[in-house]
Design a protein around this motif. Structure first.
Motif, PDB file in Angstrom:
ATOM      1  N   GLU A  94     -52.022 -28.793  64.382  1.00 22.14           N
ATOM      2  CA  GLU A  94     -52.506 -27.553  63.778  1.00 22.14           C
ATOM      3  C   GLU A  94     -51.568 -26.402  64.145  1.00 22.14           C
ATOM      4  O   GLU A  94     -51.077 -26.322  65.273  1.00 22.14           O
ATOM      5  CB  GLU A  94     -53.924 -27.231  64.258  1.00 22.14           C
ATOM      6  CG  GLU A  94     -54.954 -28.297  63.949  1.00 22.14           C
ATOM      7  CD  GLU A  94     -55.233 -28.440  62.468  1.00 22.14           C
ATOM      8  OE1 GLU A  94     -54.956 -27.469  61.727  1.00 22.14           O
ATOM      9  OE2 GLU A  94     -55.724 -29.510  62.058  1.00 22.14           O
ATOM     10  N   ASP A 158     -64.475 -27.407  64.618  1.00 19.74           N
ATOM     11  CA  ASP A 158     -63.116 -27.860  64.318  1.00 19.74           C
ATOM     12  C   ASP A 158     -62.817 -29.152  65.076  1.00 19.74           C
ATOM     13  O   ASP A 158     -62.016 -29.166  66.004  1.00 19.74           O
ATOM     14  CB  ASP A 158     -62.100 -26.769  64.678  1.00 19.74           C
ATOM     15  CG  ASP A 158     -60.676 -27.116  64.247  1.00 19.74           C
ATOM     16  OD1 ASP A 158     -60.520 -28.029  63.419  1.00 19.74           O
ATOM     17  OD2 ASP A 158     -59.736 -26.482  64.744  1.00 19.74           O
ATOM     18  N   ASN A 159     -63.485 -30.232  64.691  1.00 19.85           N
ATOM     19  CA  ASN A 159     -63.243 -31.541  65.321  1.00 19.85           C
ATOM     20  C   ASN A 159     -63.312 -31.406  66.839  1.00 19.85           C
ATOM     21  O   ASN A 159     -62.435 -31.856  67.576  1.00 19.85           O
ATOM     22  CB  ASN A 159     -61.883 -32.091  64.884  1.00 19.85           C
ATOM     23  CG  ASN A 159     -61.800 -33.602  65.002  1.00 19.85           C
ATOM     24  OD1 ASN A 159     -62.814 -34.266  65.248  1.00 19.85           O
ATOM     25  ND2 ASN A 159     -60.623 -34.140  64.837  1.00 19.85           N
ATOM     26  N   SER A 160     -64.389 -30.776  67.295  1.00 22.79           N
ATOM     27  CA  SER A 160     -64.490 -30.390  68.699  1.00 22.79           C
ATOM     28  C   SER A 160     -64.616 -31.577  69.642  1.00 22.79           C
ATOM     29  O   SER A 160     -64.129 -31.530  70.777  1.00 22.79           O
ATOM     30  CB  SER A 160     -65.684 -29.451  68.881  1.00 22.79           C
ATOM     31  OG  SER A 160     -65.518 -28.289  68.083  1.00 22.79           O
TER      32      SER A 160
END
Length: 262
Positions: A94, A158-160
Motif C-alpha cells: 500500500e 483495512d484488512n486489520s
C-alpha cells in the motif's frame, strides 16, 4: 519504465530481483505474493524522491499486469540509512504504508552538547570508556517521560487481522505476545497506528534510533486491543530490529534496557 539497466528484463526476473533485495519482503501479505506469481508484464516509475545532506530516499511504483486481467501495484522505498550509508530497499503493498515507512527515516542525528559538567564531551573519562554521559541522560529522560495525552483513535477497516498478523510476525523479542493474542486479533476488523515516541540518540558510541508505535485494533465484539511496537537500531551491527509488546510500560522498559546496553 522498466529497469533502465536492462530494458529487456523479464517480469519474472524483475520480481525475483525486487523481492530478493527487499529487507522486508517476508512482510508482504501472502495473498499478494501468490498473485504476483501470475504476473505477465510490469512497469516501474519514480513516484517521489527526497535528498538532503544526510538522507537520500526515493519511492518507486511497480505496476503489474496479472494473468486474470487485473493489476497489482508494489511500492518500493529506497534509502541510504543502512550501515555506512549503504542503500536499503523496502517493499509495501500500500502507498500509505510506504509513506509511513518514509516518515520513520531519520532526517539526521542531533548533536549532544555538554552543559559544562566535569565529564563533558571530549573529557578523558569519555574518551577512555567511549561514554557520552549527557547523551545517555537525555536519552533515558526521554524514554521515561510520560507520554502526551493520546487523541481518540480513528479506526479504519483495512484488512486489520492481516495487519496484526504481520506485526506479530516481524517481532524478534523472545517475550513477544503469544498464540492467545494472535488468535484474539484474528477478529480485528479495523485498526489505527499512532507514533508515540521517536528520537535519534548516541548509544554505545553509535547513532541509534528509537521509535514506539501503538497498533490499536477494534474487534468484532466491540472491544479494543493494542500492540506496542518498538523499532530501533541499537543492535551490535546497527541492524533495524522490531520488538512487540502487549503493554506500553513493557515496551518503554525494553527501550530503556536497549539504551543501557554497552
Amino acid at each position: 519504465m522498466n529497469d533502465p539497466n536492462d530494458p529487456y528484463e523479464t517480469t519474472e526476473t524483475h520480481l525475483e530481483r525486487l523481492l530478493g533485495r527487499a529487507l522486508n519482503s517476508f512482510d508482504l501479505p501472502d495473498a499478494t505474493v501468490e498473485r504476483l506469481g501470475c504476473a505477465l508484464a510490469h512497469a516501474s516509475s519514480l513516484h517521489s524522491s527526497h535528498h538532503s545532506a544526510s538522507l537520500h530516499r526515493a519511492t518507486y511504483r511497480h505496476a503489474y499486469l496479472l494473468g486474470d486481467g487485473s493489476s497489482l501495484v508494489l511500492w518500493e522505498l529506497v534509502h541510504n540509512t543502512g550501515r555506512d550509508g549503504t542503500e536499503q530497499h523496502e517493499l509495501y503493498a500500500e502507498e500509505s504504508e510506504a509513506r509511513l515507512a518514509a516518515s520513520r527515516l531519520p532526517a539526521g542525528f542531533p548533536g549532544f552538547a555538554g552543559a559544562g559538567s566535569a565529564a563533558g564531551p571530549g573529557s578523558t573519562f569519555e574518551q577512555e570508556f567511549g561514554i557520552d554521559l549527557d547523551a545517555d541522560l537525555e536519552l533515558l529522560a526521554a524514554l521515561m517521560a510520560p507520554p502526551p495525552a493520546p487523541l481518540p483513535p480513528m479506526y479504519v477497516p483495512d484488512n486489520s487481522a492481516d495487519h496484526a498478523r504481520r506485526v506479530l510476525r516481524r517481532a524478534e523479542n523472545a517475550d513477544r505476545p503469544g498464540d492467545g493474542t494472535a488468535r484474539l486479533l484474528r477478529s480485528a476488523f479495523a485498526h489505527h497506528i499512532t507514533q508515540v515516541f521517536g528520537r535519534q540518540f548516541r548509544v554505545a558510541g553509535k547513532d541509534a534510533g528509537f521509535t514506539l508505535y501503538e497498533h490499536a485494533f477494534l474487534l468484532l465484539d466491540g472491544t479494543e486491543r493494542s500492540l506496542w511496537e518498538v523499532e530501533h537500531t541499537a543492535t551490535p551491527d546497527g541492524r533495524h530490529m522490531c520488538e512487540v509488546y502487549e503493554a506500553e510500560e513493557d515496551a518503554r522498559e525494553a527501550m530503556e534496557l536497549r539504551a543501557r546496553v554497552r
